[in-house]
Design a protein around this motif. Structure first.
Motif, short mmCIF file in Angstrom:
data_model
loop_
_atom_site.label_atom_id
_atom_site.label_comp_id
_atom_site.label_asym_id
_atom_site.label_seq_id
_atom_site.Cartn_x
_atom_site.Cartn_y
_atom_site.Cartn_z
N LYS A 166 15.02 -1.41 -16.17
CA LYS A 166 13.65 -0.48 -15.93
C LYS A 166 12.53 -1.36 -15.87
O LYS A 166 11.62 -1.29 -15.28
CB LYS A 166 13.57 0.71 -16.86
N ALA A 168 12.85 -2.99 -12.65
CA ALA A 168 12.27 -2.08 -11.57
C ALA A 168 11.10 -1.74 -11.47
O ALA A 168 10.42 -1.03 -10.60
CB ALA A 168 13.22 -0.72 -11.74
N ILE A 210 9.25 0.07 -13.95
CA ILE A 210 8.66 1.26 -14.52
C ILE A 210 8.74 1.25 -15.88
O ILE A 210 8.79 2.29 -16.37
CB ILE A 210 9.70 2.41 -13.83
N LEU A 211 8.80 -0.02 -16.53
CA LEU A 211 8.82 -0.04 -17.92
C LEU A 211 8.08 -1.37 -18.00
O LEU A 211 8.32 -2.22 -17.22
CB LEU A 211 10.07 0.09 -18.55
N HIS A 212 7.17 -1.59 -19.17
CA HIS A 212 6.48 -2.57 -19.11
C HIS A 212 6.77 -3.25 -20.48
O HIS A 212 6.83 -2.75 -21.61
CB HIS A 212 5.11 -2.52 -18.95
N VAL A 240 3.85 -4.15 -7.18
CA VAL A 240 4.14 -3.56 -5.69
C VAL A 240 4.82 -4.47 -4.98
O VAL A 240 5.86 -3.98 -4.30
CB VAL A 240 2.66 -3.45 -4.90
N LYS A 247 8.46 -4.25 -5.99
CA LYS A 247 9.17 -2.94 -5.88
C LYS A 247 9.65 -2.95 -4.34
O LYS A 247 10.55 -2.12 -3.83
CB LYS A 247 8.39 -2.02 -5.92
N SER A 248 9.03 -3.81 -3.46
CA SER A 248 9.28 -3.84 -1.93
C SER A 248 10.67 -4.49 -1.68
O SER A 248 11.24 -4.52 -0.73
CB SER A 248 8.05 -4.25 -1.10
N TYR A 251 16.71 -0.08 -6.55
CA TYR A 251 16.74 0.40 -7.83
C TYR A 251 17.70 1.93 -7.70
O TYR A 251 17.23 2.80 -7.29
CB TYR A 251 15.69 0.64 -8.57
N ASP A 269 10.64 6.34 5.37
CA ASP A 269 8.88 6.37 5.28
C ASP A 269 8.35 5.22 4.58
O ASP A 269 7.47 4.59 4.61
CB ASP A 269 8.38 7.72 5.06
N PHE A 270 8.93 5.18 3.17
CA PHE A 270 8.40 4.30 2.38
C PHE A 270 9.06 2.84 2.08
O PHE A 270 8.20 1.88 1.42
CB PHE A 270 8.48 4.81 0.91
N TYR A 271 10.19 2.53 2.57
CA TYR A 271 10.87 1.25 2.62
C TYR A 271 10.92 0.72 3.86
O TYR A 271 11.69 1.16 4.81
CB TYR A 271 11.91 1.29 1.61
#
Lengths: 125, 234, 231
Positions: free
Chosen positions: C48, C51, C53-55, C70, C73-74, C78, C100-102
């Motif tokens: 995570k 990916a 979504i966790l720091h 950002v 993530k591109s 994941y 649409d997003f990738y």
């Protein structure tokens, strides 16, 4: 191709052995094309890098050769089949002798047990 | 960002359609009773519109909370999107869906009372005042939602547990609201300058608290965007 | 060889527990790494963080030289261990969403994979069984041309036939320009596709190495080694 792996041993060695066996028994003949790395990888459900390594090692030993853009082929070196047979036979015999010795057999006993058993095995084959 | 808005609206499509249909059917029913219920019909239509607005506003809050507390967060927060575009897309989606519901409710009301109230209003105020009025409402929606989203995100980060986080968000919202109102009033007292919006009527506003509102909105917007991108743990 | 992912001394603590305690790990380009450990060992926490979504609480993790954000993530694809697709979606909507997003999403490949997985583009996500959902998620994730694929338990809760399909899809769609991390506790089914393995226990990497070398050095399968480490 069907191949049962023993996961205790490096997979690439097992793949190499398998291909050597196919060449020695003339299932694969000189200049036959081997499946591509990816085809083989999918067939055997093995990492493509592992196959790459097996092919590279075989090439290094002169057993196969690659042609750019064409693929990997079985080599046509003279006596290759005999050499492979000799090599593989030696491996089998070496490990057999080693295990017999571990069981406590003397050299004479080993030879004697082979000659005794060979007729029986013949019946089954 | 366009795509984010598109998918949010698509996700809320059933909610929006449901609310609009309820308002339309309710009003159609009321229209059959206009003669017998007299003033009761438009009043009920007004309530219906108000109710619809409350529901869509609550639905707008889930534009954020769904992603903070549900598995869908894994979809949104792994997209290569900045915190700012995530935040902005939420606000724009909320404005669009609230506007749709508002438009439907107001139109149905106007149909029901055959435009009487609308005519009365149009005689009293001018078009640009009406426009200003609408803009003010949108501004209220946007700044309030920003404030609430901020509280949700802070609550989510500060208190990781699911239920505790939601209650925590509410407490944060409550405390910050008091602080904000207090500050706004204090500023209005310190700087009593007013602007008159319109020459004839008495619509005025305090310059100080207006600036305060805009500045807090900017800060909260950027802070929430930052937290969404850098601090939210799923 | 350049490292697609580098983690150094990565820590993550929560109020009452420490999920990662100084995990150090690298993944080279073109390699498949198996991250192996029992439940609660910190596998998912590690993924995570990668990916984005966790720091992390401390330590660092870089992907293609960048902190998760950002950009990473591109280039990271994941596969989470959750049902993250919207309930209103049909399979084709989910494909469109990824498209649409990738920008690295290959729609043709996605439809080819759907066919391979025997999934109907018109069925709705809600109606799918657990195994089909897993296949759909994997289709979406593998249809990207990512630099790093992160697969969290791709074989979890899936019957053996589906498992085989999933393995085939992973092998077929892996390219030497990308890398992959796969977590699992079903080591036996999948150990042959790892180049490298790393064992994670209580938030620490206790052993990392080349799978073939480990086999020949220890004369054991990775599965046996796993049992030995975590008995």
């Amino acid at each position: 191709m069907d191949l049962e792996f023993d996961d205790k041993m490096p997979i690439y060695l097992q793949i190499m052995d398998h291909i050597k066996m196919d060449i020695a028994t003339e299932k694969l003949k000189a200049n036959d094309k081997l499946p591509s790395v990816r085809e083989m990888a999918t067939m055997l459900k093995v990492n493509p890098n592992t196959l790459q390594r097996a092919y590279q090692e075989l090439e290094r030993l002169g057993i196969v050769y690659t042609q750019r853009g064409m693929g990997t082929f079985v080599g046509e070196r003279k006596h290759m089949i005999d050499d492979l047979k000799q090599e593989m036979a030696k491996e089998v015999i070496d490990s057999f002798i080693l295990r017999m010795k571990r069981l406590g057999f003397s050299e004479e006993e080993i030879i004697w047990s082979i000659s005794k058993n060979i007729t029986e095995v013949n019946k089954h084959v | 960002m366009f795509h984010l808005i598109k998918y949010e609206l698509r996700g809320k499509l059933l909610t929006i359609l449901g609310i609009c249909l309820t308002v339309i059917i309710g009003n159609l029913f009321l229209m059959t009773k206009v003669d017998s219920w007299q003033i009761g019909a438009p009043v009920l239509s007004g309530f219906l519109g108000g109710g619809a607005l409350v529901v869509i506003c609550i639905a707008s809050l889930t534009l954020m909370s769904d992603y903070l507390y549900d598995d869908q967060g894994y979809l949104l927060f792994t997209l290569p999107q900045s915190g700012v575009s995530i935040m902005a897309s939420r606000l724009i989606t909320a404005v669009i869906q609230i506007s749709i519901v508002m438009t439907v409710s107001v139109s149905m009301f106007c149909l029901l009372d055959q435009g009487r109230l609308l005519n009365a209003i149009l005689q009293q105020v001018e078009i640009h005042e009406l426009l200003y009025f609408i803009l003010m409402h949108l501004w209220t929606v946007v700044s309030t939602l920003t404030f609430m989203y901020f509280c949700m995100v802070v609550g989510r980060i500060a208190l990781k547990g699911n239920k505790v986080g939601k209650i925590g968000s509410f407490i944060i919202f409550f405390l910050l609201s008091i602080a904000r109102t207090g500050l706004s009033v204090a500023i209005a007292n310190l700087f009593p300058q007013m602007v008159q919006i319109h020459s004839v009527t008495t619509m005025t506003m305090n310059v100080g608290s207006m600036i305060f509102d805009i500045v807090t909105f900017g800060i909260l917007f950027m802070a929430t965007s930052y937290l969404l991108e850098h601090k939210v743990d799923l | 060889m350049y490292n697609v992912l580098e983690a150094e001394n990565l820590c993550k603590s929560y109020l009452n527990k420490r999920a990662l305690q100084g995990a150090t790990l690298t993944i080279q380009q073109g390699k498949i790494l198996g991250l192996l450990g029992p439940n609660g060992s910190g596998k998912t926490t590690f993924l995570k963080i990668a990916a984005g979504i966790l720091h992390p609480s401390s330590g660092k993790l870089l992907i293609d030289g960048q902190k998760p954000g950002v950009y990473t993530k591109s280039i990271v694809s994941y596969l989470p261990d959750t049902e993250y697709l919207f309930k209103w979606m049909k399979i084709k909507d989910a494909v469109q969403y990824f498209k649409d997003f990738y920008s690295d999403f290959d729609e043709k490949k996605a439809f080819a994979l759907l066919e391979f997985m025997k999934l109907d583009a018109n069925s709705s996500v809600k109606s799918l069984s657990k195994g089909m959902k897993e296949k759909l998620k994997l289709t979406l994730v593998l249809s990207r041309k990512a630099k790093l694929y992160i697969l969290d338990e791709p074989l979890g809760g899936v019957d053996p036939t589906a498992r085989e399909k999933i393995l085939d899809a992973i092998i077929n769609n892996f390219s030497e320009n990308s890398s992959m991390i796969i977590t699992t506790h079903l080591v036996n089914d999948i150990e042959r596709i790892f180049d490298e393995v790393a064992f994670i226990s209580d938030g620490e990497i206790v052993l990392q190495g080349n799978a073939e070398e480990l086999r020949s050095n220890k004369n054991k399968s990775i599965d046996e080694l796993y049992r030995e480490v975590f008995q």
